[in-house]
Design an enzyme around this catalytic site. Structure first.
Site, PDB file in Angstrom:
ATOM      1  N   ASP A  50       0.881  -1.166   0.000  1.00  0.00           N
ATOM      2  CA  ASP A  50       0.000   0.000   0.000  1.00  0.00           C
ATOM      3  C   ASP A  50       0.919   1.217   0.000  1.00  0.00           C
ATOM      4  O   ASP A  50       1.768   1.354   0.879  1.00  0.00           O
ATOM      5  CB  ASP A  50      -0.874  -0.031   1.255  1.00  0.00           C
ATOM      6  CG  ASP A  50      -1.824   1.145   1.375  1.00  0.00           C
ATOM      7  OD1 ASP A  50      -1.555   2.219   0.784  1.00  0.00           O
ATOM      8  OD2 ASP A  50      -2.838   1.020   2.083  1.00  0.00           O
ATOM      9  N   CYS A  94       1.041   3.198   3.260  1.00  0.00           N
ATOM     10  CA  CYS A  94       1.353   2.490   4.506  1.00  0.00           C
ATOM     11  C   CYS A  94       2.774   2.849   4.965  1.00  0.00           C
ATOM     12  O   CYS A  94       3.737   2.669   4.225  1.00  0.00           O
ATOM     13  CB  CYS A  94       1.224   0.990   4.245  1.00  0.00           C
ATOM     14  SG  CYS A  94       2.238  -0.082   5.254  1.00  0.00           S
ATOM     15  N   CYS A  97       5.252   0.076   4.703  1.00  0.00           N
ATOM     16  CA  CYS A  97       5.536  -0.235   3.296  1.00  0.00           C
ATOM     17  C   CYS A  97       6.599   0.721   2.764  1.00  0.00           C
ATOM     18  O   CYS A  97       7.481   0.339   1.999  1.00  0.00           O
ATOM     19  CB  CYS A  97       4.268  -0.113   2.452  1.00  0.00           C
ATOM     20  SG  CYS A  97       2.994  -1.346   2.829  1.00  0.00           S
ATOM     21  N   ARG A 107      -5.050  -0.840   1.132  1.00  0.00           N
ATOM     22  CA  ARG A 107      -5.901  -1.408   2.175  1.00  0.00           C
ATOM     23  C   ARG A 107      -7.277  -0.761   2.260  1.00  0.00           C
ATOM     24  O   ARG A 107      -8.233  -1.399   2.706  1.00  0.00           O
ATOM     25  CB  ARG A 107      -5.196  -1.289   3.530  1.00  0.00           C
ATOM     26  CG  ARG A 107      -3.917  -2.111   3.634  1.00  0.00           C
ATOM     27  CD  ARG A 107      -3.160  -1.787   4.898  1.00  0.00           C
ATOM     28  NE  ARG A 107      -2.798  -0.367   4.942  1.00  0.00           N
ATOM     29  CZ  ARG A 107      -2.301   0.242   6.005  1.00  0.00           C
ATOM     30  NH1 ARG A 107      -2.125  -0.437   7.127  1.00  0.00           N
ATOM     31  NH2 ARG A 107      -1.979   1.515   5.962  1.00  0.00           N
TER      32      ARG A 107
END
Length: 229
Positions: A115, A118, A121, A145
Site C-alpha cells: 500500500d 502504509c 511499506c 488497504r
C-alpha cells in the site's frame, strides 16, 4: 460414521459440499480433501478459509489443525495454506507486477503486497535497493488497504499507469505527488488476489513456497530468513 462408510470416493465430497452450502449461505467451496487426521475432511473456500468436517458433513470444526511431532507442535493447517497460496500465486503469475530486479545473479525473489500510503511499506521500500544488492528481486502487487474507489487505490493506479512505473513508485513512496492517471490496469485483480491468499495487512511478503511474512522485516533479517546470509 457407519452410515457413510459405504460411500465411494467422490460421493463423500459431494455430500459434504451439499450439506455445507445448504447450511452456510454464500459459501463457495474450492476444494474438499481427506485430512491426515483420521475421520476428518478439509474444506477450502474461495476466500482462503479452511474448515474441517466429518465425512457425513454433520459436524464442523474451525481453527487450525495442530499435530504433535518429534520436533514439537506443527501447524498442519498453515502448511496446507502455504501450499494452496503458492499454487494460487503461480496460477495468477506476474501479471502487472512492478518489479525491482536483483543486481547480478538472482538468488531469491519475493512477492510483496503493498500500500503506497502504509508507513511500514514505505520503510520497506527504502530498503529495496539493499535487497536488490543482496540478489533479491522484489515483485510488487497492489493492495491498497482502503479498497477500491479510495484515494490510495487511485494513487496506486496512477503509479501503475505512469510511463516510468519505478520512478512513480519511488516518488509516491517518498510522499511526493504523482500525476493522476488512469488506464486499463490490474490493481483490482491484485487486490482481490491478496484477499484470496489471506493478506490482511501490508506489507505482506509471500515467499516462493507460499509462506507469508506479515509486516515489515529489516532487509538483512529477511535475507537471513531466505538463507542468503
Amino acid at each position: 460414521m457407519a452410515a457413510t462408510s459405504t460411500l465411494q470416493a467422490g460421493e463423500i465430497e459431494d455430500t459434504i459440499a451439499e450439506k455445507l452450502t445448504a447450511a452456510v449461505p454464500g459459501l463457495k467451496i474450492s476444494e474438499i480433501r481427506k485430512s491426515e487426521a483420521e475421520g476428518l475432511y478439509e474444506v477450502y473456500s474461495n476466500n482462503g478459509d479452511t474448515i474441517f468436517t466429518t465425512a457425513d458433513g454433520q459436524y464442523i470444526l474451525t481453527g487450525d489443525l495442530l499435530k504433535v511431532t518429534d520436533n514439537g507442535i506443527a501447524n498442519v493447517s498453515e502448511q496446507r495454506r502455504a501450499t494452496q497460496r503458492a499454487r494460487t500465486m503461480d496460477e495468477f503469475g506476474d501479471r502487472g507486477v512492478i518489479s525491482y530486479a536483483a543486481k547480478g545473479p538472482e538468488k531469491a525473489s519475493i512477492a510483496v503486497f503493498t500500500d503506497i500510503d502504509c508507513p511500514y511499506c514505505r520503510k520497506m521500500h527504502d530498503e529495496v535497493p539493499q535487497l536488490n544488492e543482496m540478489g533479491i528481486t522484489v515483485h510488487y502487487y497492489g493492495f491498497p488497504r482502503s479498497g477500491p474507489n479510495t484515494p490510495s487505490f487511485r494513487k496506486y493506479i496512477s503509479v501503475w499507469c505512469a510511463d516510468d512505473q519505478q520512478a512513480a513508485m519511488d516518488a509516491a513512496k517518498q510522499g511526493r505527488s504523482v500525476q493522476e492517471r488512469s488506464c486499463e490496469n490490474p490493481v483490482a485483480e491484485q487486490f482481490q488476489l491478496g484477499g484470496r491468499i489471506g493478506v490482511t495487512g501490508t506489507p505482506a511478503i509471500v515467499l516462493d513456497d507460499g509462506n507469508i511474512v506479515p509486516g515489515y522485516v529489516p532487509a538483512e533479517k529477511l535475507a537471513e530468513g531466505l538463507g542468503l546470509l
